[in-house]
Design a protein around this motif. Structure first.
Motif, PDB file in Angstrom:
ATOM      1  N   UNK A   1       0.853  -1.190   0.000  1.00 41.89           N
ATOM      2  CA  UNK A   1       0.000   0.000   0.000  1.00 41.89           C
ATOM      3  C   UNK A   1       0.889   1.241   0.000  1.00 41.89           C
ATOM      4  N   UNK A   2       0.463   2.263  -0.730  1.00 40.35           N
ATOM      5  CA  UNK A   2       1.218   3.514  -0.800  1.00 40.35           C
ATOM      6  C   UNK A   2       1.329   4.131   0.584  1.00 40.35           C
ATOM      7  N   UNK A   3       2.452   4.782   0.867  1.00 40.47           N
ATOM      8  CA  UNK A   3       2.711   5.360   2.192  1.00 40.47           C
ATOM      9  C   UNK A   3       2.072   6.733   2.374  1.00 40.47           C
ATOM     10  N   UNK A   4       1.446   7.265   1.320  1.00 41.04           N
ATOM     11  CA  UNK A   4       0.651   8.485   1.439  1.00 41.04           C
ATOM     12  C   UNK A   4      -0.701   8.238   0.795  1.00 41.04           C
ATOM     13  N   UNK A   5      -1.718   9.001   1.234  1.00 36.18           N
ATOM     14  CA  UNK A   5      -3.095   8.768   0.785  1.00 36.18           C
ATOM     15  C   UNK A   5      -3.877  10.060   0.892  1.00 36.18           C
ATOM     16  N   UNK A   6      -4.876  10.215   0.047  1.00 34.16           N
ATOM     17  CA  UNK A   6      -5.802  11.336   0.150  1.00 34.16           C
ATOM     18  C   UNK A   6      -7.229  10.798   0.135  1.00 34.16           C
ATOM     19  N   UNK A   7      -8.121  11.390   0.935  1.00 36.84           N
ATOM     20  CA  UNK A   7      -9.504  10.900   0.951  1.00 36.84           C
ATOM     21  C   UNK A   7     -10.269  11.218  -0.329  1.00 36.84           C
ATOM     22  N   UNK A   8      -9.820  12.250  -1.061  1.00 34.12           N
ATOM     23  CA  UNK A   8     -10.484  12.634  -2.317  1.00 34.12           C
ATOM     24  C   UNK A   8      -9.481  13.371  -3.196  1.00 34.12           C
ATOM     25  N   UNK A   9      -9.771  13.458  -4.472  1.00 31.57           N
ATOM     26  CA  UNK A   9      -8.904  14.197  -5.395  1.00 31.57           C
ATOM     27  C   UNK A   9      -8.758  15.635  -4.917  1.00 31.57           C
ATOM     28  N   UNK A  10      -7.532  16.136  -4.909  1.00 29.70           N
ATOM     29  CA  UNK A  10      -7.282  17.512  -4.515  1.00 29.70           C
ATOM     30  C   UNK A  10      -7.144  17.731  -3.016  1.00 29.70           C
ATOM     31  N   UNK A  11      -7.405  16.711  -2.210  1.00 25.13           N
ATOM     32  CA  UNK A  11      -7.286  16.845  -0.750  1.00 25.13           C
ATOM     33  C   UNK A  11      -5.817  16.781  -0.348  1.00 25.13           C
ATOM     34  N   UNK A  12      -5.519  17.281   0.827  1.00 30.82           N
ATOM     35  CA  UNK A  12      -4.155  17.252   1.344  1.00 30.82           C
ATOM     36  C   UNK A  12      -3.772  15.818   1.688  1.00 30.82           C
TER      37      UNK A  12
END
Length: 104
Positions: free
Chosen positions: A25-36
């Motif tokens: 799994x990627x070590x960074x994630x965003x809850x939605x497109x464009x989110x921090x």
């Protein structure tokens, strides 16, 4: 899980939740497109990212979508993680109501 960084911009967590099941799994994630983006951390029974939680395979427990993943394959003692293509996590699937329960 072990944190792996093939390149500084593509770190991922590599885990084996059950025998013969490898997950990256990627070590960074965003809850939605464009989110921090937030940093994914290992937690008891899975992962966390900010106030969101995920199961051992990155599935959403308290999150709008799953963690992003990479394809993993194993051939004998050799392990290959395909970091050339990120597989975007799917959204949480609403569950049907049980009879007798009211929808909120």
């Amino acid at each position: 899980p072990s944190r792996v960084a093939v390149a500084a911009e593509q770190p991922f967590w590599l885990a084996q939740p059950v025998r013969d099941d490898l997950v990256a799994v990627a070590a960074t994630w965003t809850p939605a497109d464009g989110a921090t983006p937030c940093a994914v951390a290992v937690a008891a029974g899975g992962y966390t990212c900010a106030d969101f939680s995920f199961g051992p395979r990155g599935e959403p427990l308290r999150a709008p979508r799953a963690l992003d993943r990479y394809l993993v394959s194993a051939d004998g003692s050799r392990l290959v993680v395909n970091v050339s293509r990120l597989i975007r996590g799917a959204g949480a699937t609403p569950q049907p109501l049980q009879p007798g329960l009211q929808q909120r």
